[in-house]
Design an enzyme around this catalytic site. Structure first.
Site, PDB file in Angstrom:
ATOM      1  CG  HIS A   1       3.005  -7.832  -7.086  1.00  0.00           C
ATOM      2  ND1 HIS A   1       3.394  -7.326  -5.875  1.00  0.00           N
ATOM      3  CD2 HIS A   1       1.880  -7.160  -7.434  1.00  0.00           C
ATOM      4  CE1 HIS A   1       2.543  -6.395  -5.488  1.00  0.00           C
ATOM      5  NE2 HIS A   1       1.616  -6.271  -6.417  1.00  0.00           N
TER       6      HIS A   1
ATOM      7  CB  CYS B   1       3.061  -3.261  -7.312  1.00  0.00           C
ATOM      8  SG  CYS B   1       1.269  -3.019  -7.403  1.00  0.00           S
TER       9      CYS B   1
ATOM     10  NE  ARG C   1      -1.644   5.454  -4.375  1.00  0.00           N
ATOM     11  CZ  ARG C   1      -1.238   6.651  -3.998  1.00  0.00           C
ATOM     12  NH1 ARG C   1      -1.848   7.726  -4.411  1.00  0.00           N
ATOM     13  NH2 ARG C   1      -0.204   6.756  -3.190  1.00  0.00           N
TER      14      ARG C   1
ATOM     15  CD  GLU D   1       6.654  -8.986  -5.291  1.00  0.00           C
ATOM     16  OE1 GLU D   1       5.698  -8.385  -4.766  1.00  0.00           O
ATOM     17  OE2 GLU D   1       7.140  -8.639  -6.396  1.00  0.00           O
TER      18      GLU D   1
ATOM     19  CD  GLU E   1      -2.438   1.701   0.177  1.00  0.00           C
ATOM     20  OE1 GLU E   1      -2.224   2.888  -0.147  1.00  0.00           O
ATOM     21  OE2 GLU E   1      -3.175   0.941  -0.478  1.00  0.00           O
TER      22      GLU E   1
END
Length: 191
Positions: free
Chosen positions: A169, A79, A106, A171, A48
């Site tokens: 992402h 992100c 966003r 990861e 966030e």
């Protein structure tokens, strides 16, 4: 190679696991004293961005890290990390590091329930599974920003000098190729 991973919120544990897989030496950045040890690169994870930005300010990390990035510290922002790096956020008056000359928006690819994965080519890697979770989009880029990946005709990953920013992402894929690309970039910058 020592890599600091911002660990105030978000998917930092997954980045640490990827770095360990590649025999790098990750450590968590949670407070200002963590910046006292030398490190070769920085990862800003997904999560966030508003919460991360607030904590970066409250913990006294924002200006120190901004200065290091501006002076050439290699950084990978994924992100929310991309949002932290962006020079401008289209749907927000705030900015954070502001070191990457892009405008992002966003939640451009939808909310949590709209999360998806799509395979696309990443420059220097080839086909890679892009995982989007409440992902930002890159709406505009400044001079010198290189597109690394595209989805639906929009840049989803960029590189600018010492900075790599991706809307997805890496990861969460089990594929360490993006992290390897980042570590190779650090090695190349030492030559």
């Amino acid at each position: 190679m020592r890599i600091g991973v911002l660990a105030v919120q978000g998917a930092f544990a997954e980045h640490i696991a990827m770095l360990q897989k590649l025999d790098a030496e990750p450590f968590e950045i949670r407070q200002k004293r963590d910046l006292e040890q030398p490190f070769d690169g920085l990862i800003l994870p997904g999560g966030e961005s508003t919460t991360m930005g607030k904590l970066l300010r409250e913990l006294g990390l924002l200006e120190d890290l901004r200065m290091r990035i501006a002076q050439g510290l290699p950084v990978l922002g994924t992100c929310a990390g991309l949002i932290l790096l962006a020079e401008k956020i289209a749907n927000d008056a705030h900015t954070y590091f502001g070191t990457l000359p892009v405008t992002v928006q966003r939640n451009s690819y939808g909310r949590q329930l709209g999360s998806f994965s799509k395979t696309a080519d990443i420059k220097g890697i080839g086909p890679f599974p892009l995982v989007f979770i409440r992902a930002p989009s890159i709406e505009a880029m400044g001079v010198g920003v290189e597109v690394l990946a595209e989805i639906d005709g929009k840049a989803a990953g960029v590189r600018y000098g010492n900075q790599i920013g991706v809307a997805f992402h890496p990861e969460l894929t089990g594929n360490a190729a993006v992290h390897q690309l980042f570590l190779q970039r650090i090695e190349d910058s030492k030559i």
